[in-house]
Write an enzyme that holds these catalytic residues in place. Structure first.
Site, PDB file in Angstrom:
ATOM      1  CB  CYS A 178      -0.907   0.016   1.233  1.00  0.00           C
ATOM      2  SG  CYS A 178      -1.875   1.535   1.391  1.00  0.00           S
ATOM      3  CB  CYS A 181      -2.126   4.709   4.201  1.00  0.00           C
ATOM      4  SG  CYS A 181      -3.553   4.010   3.349  1.00  0.00           S
ATOM      5  CB  SER A 182      -0.146   0.918   6.494  1.00  0.00           C
ATOM      6  OG  SER A 182      -1.151   1.449   7.331  1.00  0.00           O
ATOM      7  CB  CYS A 183      -4.610  -0.742   2.617  1.00  0.00           C
ATOM      8  SG  CYS A 183      -5.316   0.917   2.656  1.00  0.00           S
TER       9      CYS A 183
END
Lengths: 103, 196, 93
Positions: free
Chosen positions: B104, B107-109
């Site tokens: 991702c 962000c950090s999905c």
């Protein structure tokens, strides 16, 4: 590989079918967006629609008039993103990030 | 990005003050916060993803359903891929000719319900910036060197679809049962930064 | 205008530290921040996209210097002040 077409449930037709050639918009919005800089103004191929979702650009502003759009998995060749490379990158992109690509 | 900083005590105090304010205003309760933390720490692990993979390796019909519609298939095993917002799950299959890896960049999905909390490297700028640009170099840093003729696809989780890799079944595992197969599956293999 | 979170393809972050850490939280406050954010979204104080937006509005130098959950805490405070749940400055020392 095909996800169940939740897009078919509300009667609205998808603008792009699997295999459609698209180009991402070359915008530079001052607000939140889910179209990364590296994938703007790039040519890709739709894998398939993934289901409708509230447009993050608008929803991120806390607005209540948020449109709901189809999201597409779109495949890009590394060469088209970076000018080199043999791999592919797939992104999930809202319909309004995409335009028809004229061959 | 560091896990802790010299200002840890200061932040800790500020977070406590915020939580107190939110409790006073009736928005959260300390008990609910405790419960949410416990649920996250105990309920989420990569064991779910590993079970899914072991089933897919042993049941071709399940594998086909999993690749067609990840959410429905994992629900059959009593698992959920759900998150804060409605999500879809796409399982991408590694083969002799193709390798998949998930990131991702924005962000950090991450498929937390199936894979548990994400590792720090997944959230790092180094991984997020480079794996879309030079995946083979990044995979080599994980000790994974792919043959030149294997096609690499990087999946950048830019919307509410979450991705999990279906790794290749190791050779010589024909006699193993499902739990033994699941025990072979690592978190990195489910993200695509390792093979089995 | 691209924001600091939008790092795909950016050069200079160096090799990946591939350490396989299993602890999601490195301090108790990180767990509190994680759970508070979940509660605030569940209570519809703000939505997940507003949260991501707030993380991204962190000044670039601060963003890069901050740990993962420091960014979250910044975003939570930003949104609670914007929504008037807390008064500006109420959370400062």
């Amino acid at each position: 590989m095909s996800l169940r077409a939740s897009s078919m449930t509300d009667g609205r037709a998808d603008r792009y079918a699997p295999g459609a050639r698209v180009r991402t918009v070359h915008h530079d919005p001052p607000h939140h967006t889910r179209l990364p800089r590296y994938a703007r103004g790039k040519r890709g191929t739709v894998i398939e629609p993934e289901g409708r979702a509230p447009l993050a650009d608008v929803r991120a502003q806390g607005r209540t008039d948020c449109p709901v759009e189809q999201v597409y998995a779109v495949r890009f060749a590394a060469r088209d993103l970076w000018g080199e490379g043999e791999h592919d990158v797939v992104l999930d992109l809202f319909e309004s990030y995409l335009e028809d690509d004229q061959p | 990005m560091t896990g802790t900083t010299h200002s840890d005590a200061l932040i800790s105090r500020r977070v406590r003050r915020l939580e107190t304010l939110l409790e006073d205003r009736g928005i959260v309760t300390g008990a609910a916060v405790d419960e949410a933390i416990d649920a996250f720490l105990t309920g989420a692990s990569a064991a779910g993803g590993a079970r899914v993979v072991a089933r897919a390796w042993t049941d071709p019909a399940f594998r086909a359903r999993l690749l067609a519609d990840g959410i429905s298939a994992v629900t059959e095993l009593g698992l959920s891929a759900g998150g804060v917002q409605p999500q879809r799950l796409r399982v991408v299959e590694n083969t002799a000719d193709t390798h998949n890896v998930v990131v991702c960049t924005l962000c950090s999905c991450y498929p937390v319900r199936l894979l548990g909390p994400s590792p720090s490297w997944y959230k790092s700028e180094a991984y997020r910036s480079r794996v879309v640009r030079e995946p083979r170099a990044v995979l080599a840093e994980f000790g994974l060197v792919l043959p030149e003729d294997v096609a690499v696809t990087v999946w950048d989780s830019t919307s509410e679809t979450r991705y999990m890799v279906l790794p290749r079944r190791p050779e010589g595992t024909e006699d193993l049962d499902e739990p033994s197969l699941a025990a072979l599956v690592t978190r990195n293999a489910l993200i695509g930064t390792a093979a089995l | 205008m691209a924001r600091m979170n939008d790092v795909g393809g950016m050069q200079g972050f160096g090799p990946v530290d591939t350490t396989d850490d299993t602890q999601p939280f490195h301090a108790d406050w990180e767990a509190r921040v994680f759970a508070l954010n979940g509660a605030l979204i569940a209570q519809k104080v703000y939505n997940l996209d507003e949260f991501r937006d707030a993380v991204e509005t962190m000044p670039p130098a601060e963003y890069l210097a901050a740990s993962y959950y420091e960014r979250w805490f910044f975003a939570i405070r930003t949104l609670l002040e914007r929504k008037g749940v807390v008064a500006a400055g109420e959370l400062d020392d």
